[in-house]
Every structure is written in structure tokens, then in C-alpha cells.
Motif scaffolding. Structure first.
Motif, PDB file in Angstrom:
ATOM      1  N   LEU A 223       0.832  -1.207   0.000  1.00 17.49           N
ATOM      2  CA  LEU A 223       0.000   0.000   0.000  1.00 17.49           C
ATOM      3  C   LEU A 223       0.866   1.255   0.000  1.00 17.49           C
ATOM      4  O   LEU A 223       0.597   2.208  -0.735  1.00 17.49           O
ATOM      5  CB  LEU A 223      -0.930  -0.004   1.212  1.00 17.49           C
ATOM      6  N   LEU A 224       1.926   1.229   0.788  1.00 16.28           N
ATOM      7  CA  LEU A 224       2.847   2.367   0.816  1.00 16.28           C
ATOM      8  C   LEU A 224       3.459   2.602  -0.561  1.00 16.28           C
ATOM      9  O   LEU A 224       3.533   3.740  -1.028  1.00 16.28           O
ATOM     10  CB  LEU A 224       3.950   2.124   1.853  1.00 16.28           C
ATOM     11  N   PHE A 225       3.891   1.544  -1.227  1.00 14.74           N
ATOM     12  CA  PHE A 225       4.485   1.678  -2.556  1.00 14.74           C
ATOM     13  C   PHE A 225       3.453   2.187  -3.564  1.00 14.74           C
ATOM     14  O   PHE A 225       3.773   3.003  -4.431  1.00 14.74           O
ATOM     15  CB  PHE A 225       5.073   0.356  -3.024  1.00 14.74           C
ATOM     16  N   ALA A 226       2.215   1.722  -3.459  1.00 13.64           N
ATOM     17  CA  ALA A 226       1.168   2.179  -4.376  1.00 13.64           C
ATOM     18  C   ALA A 226       0.878   3.664  -4.165  1.00 13.64           C
ATOM     19  O   ALA A 226       0.730   4.417  -5.139  1.00 13.64           O
ATOM     20  CB  ALA A 226      -0.103   1.352  -4.175  1.00 13.64           C
TER      21      ALA A 226
ATOM     22  N   LEU B 162      10.668  14.172 -15.727  1.00 12.93           N
ATOM     23  CA  LEU B 162      11.677  13.121 -15.764  1.00 12.93           C
ATOM     24  C   LEU B 162      11.863  12.495 -14.382  1.00 12.93           C
ATOM     25  O   LEU B 162      11.924  11.270 -14.248  1.00 12.93           O
ATOM     26  CB  LEU B 162      13.005  13.689 -16.267  1.00 12.93           C
ATOM     27  N   LEU B 163      11.918  13.332 -13.361  1.00 15.88           N
ATOM     28  CA  LEU B 163      12.057  12.847 -12.000  1.00 15.88           C
ATOM     29  C   LEU B 163      10.841  12.015 -11.585  1.00 15.88           C
ATOM     30  O   LEU B 163      10.977  10.969 -10.942  1.00 15.88           O
ATOM     31  CB  LEU B 163      12.262  14.019 -11.051  1.00 15.88           C
ATOM     32  N   ALA B 164       9.646  12.458 -11.961  1.00 14.84           N
ATOM     33  CA  ALA B 164       8.425  11.708 -11.645  1.00 14.84           C
ATOM     34  C   ALA B 164       8.435  10.353 -12.337  1.00 14.84           C
ATOM     35  O   ALA B 164       8.054   9.343 -11.746  1.00 14.84           O
ATOM     36  CB  ALA B 164       7.194  12.514 -12.054  1.00 14.84           C
ATOM     37  N   ALA B 165       8.888  10.311 -13.586  1.00 15.32           N
ATOM     38  CA  ALA B 165       8.958   9.032 -14.303  1.00 15.32           C
ATOM     39  C   ALA B 165       9.943   8.087 -13.624  1.00 15.32           C
ATOM     40  O   ALA B 165       9.669   6.892 -13.469  1.00 15.32           O
ATOM     41  CB  ALA B 165       9.359   9.270 -15.759  1.00 15.32           C
ATOM     42  N   LEU B 166      11.073   8.626 -13.192  1.00 17.50           N
ATOM     43  CA  LEU B 166      12.058   7.809 -12.489  1.00 17.50           C
ATOM     44  C   LEU B 166      11.489   7.277 -11.179  1.00 17.50           C
ATOM     45  O   LEU B 166      11.649   6.096 -10.851  1.00 17.50           O
ATOM     46  CB  LEU B 166      13.323   8.627 -12.226  1.00 17.50           C
ATOM     47  N   LEU B 167      10.803   8.126 -10.433  1.00 12.09           N
ATOM     48  CA  LEU B 167      10.215   7.688  -9.170  1.00 12.09           C
ATOM     49  C   LEU B 167       9.096   6.671  -9.382  1.00 12.09           C
ATOM     50  O   LEU B 167       8.938   5.743  -8.586  1.00 12.09           O
ATOM     51  CB  LEU B 167       9.709   8.892  -8.380  1.00 12.09           C
TER      52      LEU B 167
ATOM     53  N   LEU C  29       9.048   4.480 -11.767  1.00 11.68           N
ATOM     54  CA  LEU C  29       9.759   3.223 -12.020  1.00 11.68           C
ATOM     55  C   LEU C  29      10.287   2.610 -10.716  1.00 11.68           C
ATOM     56  O   LEU C  29      10.189   1.393 -10.516  1.00 11.68           O
ATOM     57  CB  LEU C  29      10.912   3.446 -12.996  1.00 11.68           C
ATOM     58  N   LEU C  30      10.839   3.438  -9.844  1.00 12.18           N
ATOM     59  CA  LEU C  30      11.365   2.929  -8.575  1.00 12.18           C
ATOM     60  C   LEU C  30      10.254   2.395  -7.674  1.00 12.18           C
ATOM     61  O   LEU C  30      10.371   1.308  -7.110  1.00 12.18           O
ATOM     62  CB  LEU C  30      12.157   4.021  -7.860  1.00 12.18           C
TER      63      LEU C  30
END
Length: 171
Positions: free
Chosen positions: A114-117, A137-142, A144-145
Motif C-alpha cells: 500500500l505504501l508503494f502504491a 523526468l524525476l516523476a517518471a524515475l520515481l 519506475l522505482l
């Protein structure tokens, strides 16, 4: 070996601190400031990740020293437990007990999904916003992480549930 591992841990921590400060500076300045302002911003952006790294290294080591090792002292046993969880069973009763303990730990930490979602969903807004290409770009990277972490946890949870559903190994 331990000294080399300590040096690599500190090197990675330093890399993360500087990388985070660089990304935060780039996000804050957005290419609109002069070099003196850039260095001041970088200096200010360096403080939070530096404090975080010091706290993580200090308290993380204390927590690891107090935490009982599920898999025993040797890495071979740990690999055998991970393999038993992947296979869904094992013939060794001692290994089965350790694998069941690890599986119960994984199941008890299912709230992390739930935290990851939530973390992933918080990045959808910045990803679709029309301005600030670095923010996108930063949002896309996050995303993915967060997505990778959620998938990794979900896979481990699935393995743990499958293992616990099977019969225990008999001596």
C-alpha cells in the motif's frame, strides 16, 4: 572484507547524498539562476540528504546489530532459504523452519504494498503536468522505482503465501 564493505557503503551513501542534492538543485533552479545562486542553492539542498544519510547509517547499523538473523550466520543458508521460498518447499526441517519464519515476516509486511502504491500515485500528477520537463523526468524515475519496489514485494509475498500453504517438512 568488512572494511571494504564499510567503505563501499559510505561511498554509495556519499553518491546518493550528492546525487540527491544535484537533482533537488536542478528541480529548484530550473535553469533560471546565476552561478552564485546556484552554489548557494546546492549548499542548501545538500543539508537534508546529508542529515538523512547520517541518521540512516547510524541508526541502521544499530538496528541491524539488534535484529536477530532469520537465516543464520552464513550467506549460504540465506540463499538456501530464498531458494526454498521460490521452490515452495524443502526437505530439510531446519531450513523449513527458517523459511517459514521468513515467509511469516514477509506476510506481516504486506502493508508495504500500500505504501508503494501511494508513493507511485503521488508521482502521476507531476508526470502529466505540462511544465517543468525535469520534474516530469524525476516523476517518471520515481514511478519506475516505486513500481519496481511494489513488484519485488508482491513477488516475495506471493512466494511466502505459497510456501506457508504447503505442508511443513517432517524430521
Amino acid at each position: 572484507m568488512t572494511q571494504r564493505r564499510d567503505r563501499s557503503t559510505y561511498a554509495v551513501a556519499a553518491l546518493v547524498v550528492v546525487g540527491t542534492a544535484v537533482m533537488a538543485t536542478a528541480a529548484m533552479t530550473n535553469g533560471d539562476t546565476r552561478p552564485p545562486d546556484l552554489l548557494a542553492t546546492f549548499g542548501l539542498m545538500l543539508i537534508p540528504p546529508l542529515v538523512g544519510a547520517v541518521v540512516a547509517l547510524t541508526f541502521g547499523r544499530r538496528l541491524l546489530r539488534r535484529m536477530p538473523r532469520t537465516a543464520g550466520a552464513d550467506p549460504t543458508t540465506r540463499r538456501r532459504i530464498v531458494q526454498a521460498l521460490r521452490d515452495g518447499s524443502t526437505d530439510d526441517p531446519h531450513l523449513d523452519a527458517l523459511a517459514r519464519k521468513e515467509a511469516r515476516t514477509r506476510v506481516s509486511q504486506r502493508w508495504l504494498l500500500l505504501l508503494f502504491a501511494v508513493g507511485l500515485l503521488t508521482q502521476v500528477g507531476p508526470l502529466v503536468s505540462p511544465g517543468r520537463p525535469f520534474g516530469r523526468l524525476l516523476a517518471a524515475l520515481l514511478i519506475l522505482l516505486w513500481g519496481g519496489a511494489a513488484w519485488w514485494r508482491w513477488r516475495g509475498l506471493r512466494e511466502a503465501r505459497r510456501y506457508l500453504a504447503g505442508p511443513p517438512s517432517q524430521p
